[in-house]
Design a protein around this motif. Structure first.
Motif, PDB file in Angstrom:
ATOM      1  N   THR A   8       0.575  -1.053  -0.186  1.00  0.00           N
ATOM      2  CA  THR A   8       0.268   0.124  -0.075  1.00  0.00           C
ATOM      3  C   THR A   8       0.864   1.415  -0.168  1.00  0.00           C
ATOM      4  O   THR A   8       1.259   1.517   0.809  1.00  0.00           O
ATOM      5  CB  THR A   8      -1.278   0.430   0.936  1.00  0.00           C
ATOM      6  N   VAL A   9       0.711   2.406  -0.594  1.00  0.00           N
ATOM      7  CA  VAL A   9       1.338   3.052  -1.205  1.00  0.00           C
ATOM      8  C   VAL A   9       1.233   4.253  -0.627  1.00  0.00           C
ATOM      9  O   VAL A   9      -0.175   4.570  -0.389  1.00  0.00           O
ATOM     10  CB  VAL A   9       1.624   3.964  -2.472  1.00  0.00           C
ATOM     11  N   GLU A  10       2.095   5.519   0.251  1.00  0.00           N
ATOM     12  CA  GLU A  10       1.748   6.026   1.172  1.00  0.00           C
ATOM     13  C   GLU A  10       1.874   7.679   0.725  1.00  0.00           C
ATOM     14  O   GLU A  10       2.152   8.289   1.013  1.00  0.00           O
ATOM     15  CB  GLU A  10       2.420   6.098   2.925  1.00  0.00           C
ATOM     16  N   PHE A  11       0.272   8.045  -0.701  1.00  0.00           N
ATOM     17  CA  PHE A  11       0.418   8.525  -1.071  1.00  0.00           C
ATOM     18  C   PHE A  11      -0.122   9.834   0.127  1.00  0.00           C
ATOM     19  O   PHE A  11       0.256  10.263   1.042  1.00  0.00           O
ATOM     20  CB  PHE A  11      -0.741   9.159  -1.973  1.00  0.00           C
ATOM     21  N   ASP A  12       1.036  11.576  -0.325  1.00  0.00           N
ATOM     22  CA  ASP A  12       1.062  12.469   0.737  1.00  0.00           C
ATOM     23  C   ASP A  12      -0.458  13.169   0.404  1.00  0.00           C
ATOM     24  O   ASP A  12      -0.924  12.817   0.134  1.00  0.00           O
ATOM     25  CB  ASP A  12       1.952  13.298   0.773  1.00  0.00           C
ATOM     26  N   GLU A  13      -0.758  14.857   1.335  1.00  0.00           N
ATOM     27  CA  GLU A  13      -1.653  15.055   1.786  1.00  0.00           C
ATOM     28  C   GLU A  13      -2.315  15.763  -0.064  1.00  0.00           C
ATOM     29  O   GLU A  13      -3.981  15.889  -0.250  1.00  0.00           O
ATOM     30  CB  GLU A  13      -1.751  16.431   2.671  1.00  0.00           C
ATOM     31  N   ASP A  14      -1.206  15.898  -0.825  1.00  0.00           N
ATOM     32  CA  ASP A  14      -2.065  15.741  -1.686  1.00  0.00           C
ATOM     33  C   ASP A  14      -2.470  14.854  -3.195  1.00  0.00           C
ATOM     34  O   ASP A  14      -1.914  14.763  -4.326  1.00  0.00           O
ATOM     35  CB  ASP A  14      -0.553  16.723  -2.768  1.00  0.00           C
ATOM     36  N   GLY A  15      -2.178  13.450  -2.531  1.00  0.00           N
ATOM     37  CA  GLY A  15      -1.896  12.429  -3.006  1.00  0.00           C
ATOM     38  C   GLY A  15      -1.511  11.820  -4.283  1.00  0.00           C
ATOM     39  O   GLY A  15      -0.687  11.677  -5.142  1.00  0.00           O
ATOM     40  N   LEU A  16       0.518  12.335  -3.923  1.00  0.00           N
ATOM     41  CA  LEU A  16       1.394  12.170  -4.724  1.00  0.00           C
ATOM     42  C   LEU A  16       2.636  11.571  -3.231  1.00  0.00           C
ATOM     43  O   LEU A  16       2.651  11.436  -2.402  1.00  0.00           O
ATOM     44  CB  LEU A  16       1.822  13.606  -5.023  1.00  0.00           C
TER      45      LEU A  16
ATOM     46  N   THR B 132      17.872   6.785  10.458  1.00  0.00           N
ATOM     47  CA  THR B 132      17.631   6.062   9.143  1.00  0.00           C
ATOM     48  C   THR B 132      16.232   6.221   8.479  1.00  0.00           C
ATOM     49  O   THR B 132      16.151   6.292   7.020  1.00  0.00           O
ATOM     50  CB  THR B 132      17.940   5.181   8.855  1.00  0.00           C
ATOM     51  N   THR B 133      15.442   6.819   8.771  1.00  0.00           N
ATOM     52  CA  THR B 133      14.669   6.677   8.087  1.00  0.00           C
ATOM     53  C   THR B 133      13.237   8.155   8.572  1.00  0.00           C
ATOM     54  O   THR B 133      13.475   8.427  10.009  1.00  0.00           O
ATOM     55  CB  THR B 133      13.730   5.823   8.093  1.00  0.00           C
ATOM     56  N   GLU B 134      12.288   8.483   8.109  1.00  0.00           N
ATOM     57  CA  GLU B 134      11.418   9.641   8.772  1.00  0.00           C
ATOM     58  C   GLU B 134      10.104   8.751   8.198  1.00  0.00           C
ATOM     59  O   GLU B 134       9.337   9.414   6.999  1.00  0.00           O
ATOM     60  CB  GLU B 134      11.968  10.419   7.811  1.00  0.00           C
ATOM     61  N   THR B 135       9.352   8.168   9.099  1.00  0.00           N
ATOM     62  CA  THR B 135       8.128   7.512   9.351  1.00  0.00           C
ATOM     63  C   THR B 135       6.805   8.871   8.930  1.00  0.00           C
ATOM     64  O   THR B 135       7.165   9.628   9.841  1.00  0.00           O
ATOM     65  CB  THR B 135       7.918   5.878  10.397  1.00  0.00           C
ATOM     66  N   GLU B 136       6.199   8.640   7.869  1.00  0.00           N
ATOM     67  CA  GLU B 136       5.115  10.556   8.396  1.00  0.00           C
ATOM     68  C   GLU B 136       4.609   9.654   8.452  1.00  0.00           C
ATOM     69  O   GLU B 136       3.238  10.590   9.074  1.00  0.00           O
ATOM     70  CB  GLU B 136       5.193  10.529   6.400  1.00  0.00           C
ATOM     71  N   VAL B 137       3.848   8.568   9.028  1.00  0.00           N
ATOM     72  CA  VAL B 137       2.124   8.204   9.452  1.00  0.00           C
ATOM     73  C   VAL B 137       2.217   8.047  10.439  1.00  0.00           C
ATOM     74  O   VAL B 137       3.599   7.681  11.224  1.00  0.00           O
ATOM     75  CB  VAL B 137       2.143   7.024   8.363  1.00  0.00           C
TER      76      VAL B 137
END
Lengths: 137, 137
Positions: A8-16, B132-137
């Motif tokens: 599952t790809v984690e798209f950002d708030e802009d959907g990108l 080494t990472t930056e988990t944004e979720v």
């Protein structure tokens, strides 16, 4: 295109998400552009790299204007699933300036990349090379 | 670090640009992270890759916790000057999960990368691989 096994790809708030295109044969990093869910789906369906232009706010297929398409051999995701890596066969050049790679300069301004086409012969005045880049400035 | 000849980097509204780290020897794409002006300056001054963590809102030096530093041989900019490419010598692995590259999975979920270290032996519970990472979720 959404098998259960797919990451599952984690798209950002802009959907990108950013996508790095790398030459599958030579390993050369060719460009970075942004990808929406639709662009990713089209890429996987067609086997040709699609991106989403933030400046023009639209889906685009690499090479639709220039003919310099990218045939996608494999799509990889990073550990956070918020960046993609397209492994591609690049026809012609990735960069609208005529270079094979968009990363043809060092930060000191030295040109280190190979120019493989004349952009004036590929893009007309109307498209002005926009097809292969997204100038945000 | 701001010689007249240097390419002017077009940082975004958050003062960041994405940076792709590539193994200078093998061509392997190792990771993508974000870079501020300060991170770029520190990278060029020290020759070791620095990034800016969006989740922790701070500058970080790759390898400060793990020892898996990136020695930067060259910094390149793309045609729009809004993405960087770090050509690096990677000590150990780039990925906090123990893989040499963060791009160790296909989008279908197949593991294609090489695991080069045991993260439990490198990171303690407190840091939890965040270095080494930056988990944004």
């Amino acid at each position: 295109m959404n098998d259960d096994a797919d990451v599952t790809v984690e798209f950002d708030e802009d959907g990108l998400v950013p996508a790095v295109a790398q030459d599958a044969e030579t390993g050369e990093v060719l460009m970075l552009a942004y990808v929406s869910q639709e662009a990713l789906d089209r890429t996987r369906e067609t086997g040709r790299a699609h991106y989403y232009s933030r400046s023009r706010d639209e889906l685009w297929e690499k090479g639709a204007t220039s003919g310099h398409i990218q045939t996608v051999r494999e799509v990889r995701v990073d550990c956070d699933a918020d960046t993609l890596l397209y492994l591609v066969e690049q026809d012609g050049g990735a960069c609208h300036t005529g270079y094979r790679s968009c990363f043809h300069r060092t930060i000191e301004g030295d040109v280190v990349g190979e120019r493989v086409f004349d952009p004036d012969a590929v893009y007309d005045a109307e498209t002005d090379g926009e097809e292969t880049t997204e100038t945000e400035v």
